[in-house]
Write a protein that holds these residues in place. Sequence first.
Motif, short mmCIF file in Angstrom:
data_model
loop_
_atom_site.label_atom_id
_atom_site.label_comp_id
_atom_site.label_asym_id
_atom_site.label_seq_id
_atom_site.Cartn_x
_atom_site.Cartn_y
_atom_site.Cartn_z
N ARG A 96 0.81 -1.22 0.00
CA ARG A 96 0.00 0.00 0.00
C ARG A 96 0.85 1.28 0.00
NH1 ARG A 96 -3.37 -0.74 5.31
NH2 ARG A 96 -3.19 -2.90 4.64
N GLN A 97 2.11 1.20 0.47
CA GLN A 97 2.95 2.39 0.50
C GLN A 97 3.19 2.97 -0.88
OE1 GLN A 97 3.93 -0.65 1.18
NE2 GLN A 97 5.90 -1.12 0.20
N PHE A 98 3.20 2.10 -1.90
CA PHE A 98 3.40 2.57 -3.27
C PHE A 98 2.16 3.29 -3.81
CE2 PHE A 98 6.59 -0.90 -3.25
CZ PHE A 98 7.70 -0.15 -3.61
N ILE A 99 1.03 3.03 -3.18
CA ILE A 99 -0.23 3.61 -3.65
C ILE A 99 -0.58 4.88 -2.88
CG2 ILE A 99 -2.70 3.18 -3.99
CD1 ILE A 99 -2.01 0.18 -4.10
N THR A 100 -0.35 4.84 -1.55
CA THR A 100 -0.76 5.97 -0.71
C THR A 100 0.31 7.03 -0.51
OG1 THR A 100 -0.11 4.73 1.28
CG2 THR A 100 -2.40 4.51 0.52
N LYS A 147 3.82 8.17 -5.82
CA LYS A 147 3.10 8.16 -7.08
C LYS A 147 3.73 7.09 -7.98
CE LYS A 147 1.44 11.12 -10.82
NZ LYS A 147 1.49 12.48 -11.43
N PHE A 148 3.13 5.91 -7.98
CA PHE A 148 3.67 4.76 -8.69
C PHE A 148 2.54 4.05 -9.41
CE2 PHE A 148 5.70 0.59 -9.12
CZ PHE A 148 7.00 0.96 -9.43
N PRO A 149 2.74 3.68 -10.69
CA PRO A 149 1.68 2.99 -11.45
C PRO A 149 1.23 1.71 -10.73
CG PRO A 149 3.46 3.66 -12.91
CD PRO A 149 3.95 3.88 -11.51
N VAL A 150 -0.02 1.64 -10.40
CA VAL A 150 -0.53 0.54 -9.58
C VAL A 150 -0.38 -0.82 -10.27
CG1 VAL A 150 -2.60 -0.39 -8.46
CG2 VAL A 150 -2.14 2.07 -8.40
N SER A 151 -0.65 -0.86 -11.56
CA SER A 151 -0.62 -2.14 -12.27
C SER A 151 0.78 -2.75 -12.29
CB SER A 151 -1.14 -1.99 -13.69
OG SER A 151 -0.34 -1.09 -14.43
N THR A 152 1.82 -1.91 -12.23
CA THR A 152 3.19 -2.44 -12.25
C THR A 152 3.52 -3.17 -10.95
OG1 THR A 152 4.11 -0.35 -11.43
CG2 THR A 152 4.00 -0.65 -13.82
N ILE A 153 2.82 -2.84 -9.86
CA ILE A 153 3.02 -3.56 -8.60
C ILE A 153 2.64 -5.02 -8.77
CG2 ILE A 153 2.34 -3.70 -6.17
CD1 ILE A 153 1.72 -0.70 -6.29
N LEU A 154 1.52 -5.25 -9.45
CA LEU A 154 1.07 -6.62 -9.71
C LEU A 154 2.03 -7.35 -10.63
CD1 LEU A 154 -2.69 -5.71 -10.24
CD2 LEU A 154 -1.65 -6.66 -8.18
N THR A 155 2.65 -6.60 -11.55
CA THR A 155 3.58 -7.21 -12.50
C THR A 155 4.87 -7.64 -11.83
OG1 THR A 155 2.69 -5.85 -14.30
CG2 THR A 155 4.84 -6.85 -14.66
#
Length: 293
Positions: free
Chosen positions: A126-130, A133-141
């Motif tokens: 969640r730190q990358f989201i809240t 500013k990081f593209p959310v879909s790349t976290i899943l990748t």
Amino acid sequence: MIIIGYYAILYDRIQRTGGCFLFTILKEHKGFGKQIFLLAKNELIKTYKGAVIGPLWAVVKPAFTVFVYWFAFSVGIKALKSVHVNLGGPQPFTIDFFTFMFIGIIPWFFIQDSITQGAKTLRTNRQFITKVKFPVSTILTYTALSRLFVHIFLMVIMYAYVLFTVGPSWYNLQFLFYCPLMYVFFVALSWSTSPMSAFSKDFESLIVSIMSGVFWLSGIMYDSYSFNGILKYAMLLNPINFFVNGYRNCFLYNRGFWEYKTELVIFLAEFAVIFALGIFNYNRLRKKLPDVL
């Protein structure tokens, strides 16, 4: 007809919202290739941080599981020392049960982690989201890529065993078809499950609780090709079967994926639905994630 109706509704929704959401996901990945690779590496290290042997735990756990099944079925239950495999020919052939199980359970380790860990990826990162500013879909990748690293390592061990017991075959090259397809399929699945789990912990708990049942409903410990009638086609509806059977086609049966046309067509239809649903759900929920997390 149900699939056609779904695509009609989805197409109408895309038209009304102004374009194909897939380009949004692809745009988020643009320019982040190096970061995704490095974050995948760091994700693997972070997962086993504090452990004495570090990332080797990723190998120890499946190795212990394989040992347990070997002992249970090859030593404990001697009646299952071999399995009869029916590939549609005049006569089924018999193979060692441990070899049959070992080849089928290697993709399961990746599939299981992709489903359970993939569902809670956004919550645990969640730190990358809240905060960033990081593209959310790349976290899943990149989290899926870290699991793929482990899978490749286990594949090397499994293939060494195959070379020693079964022997090499040019059919082994089909791994280059099944492995990337498996990776993309479960990344696309996480586009739906991870945002939904971020909104509801109950959904995440549900996924974890059904995984044991999913294991036994998939052809990992038995030959799903041996079923007949409606049960045979019901087994083909399970996409996990497609990958488990695919690995055995590669390394055990020496059969091409094009020889199982019905299985391939059913899987591709399911893949299209999962991919479309993933794009739709991700883009529907992603803007609300910072507030939820």
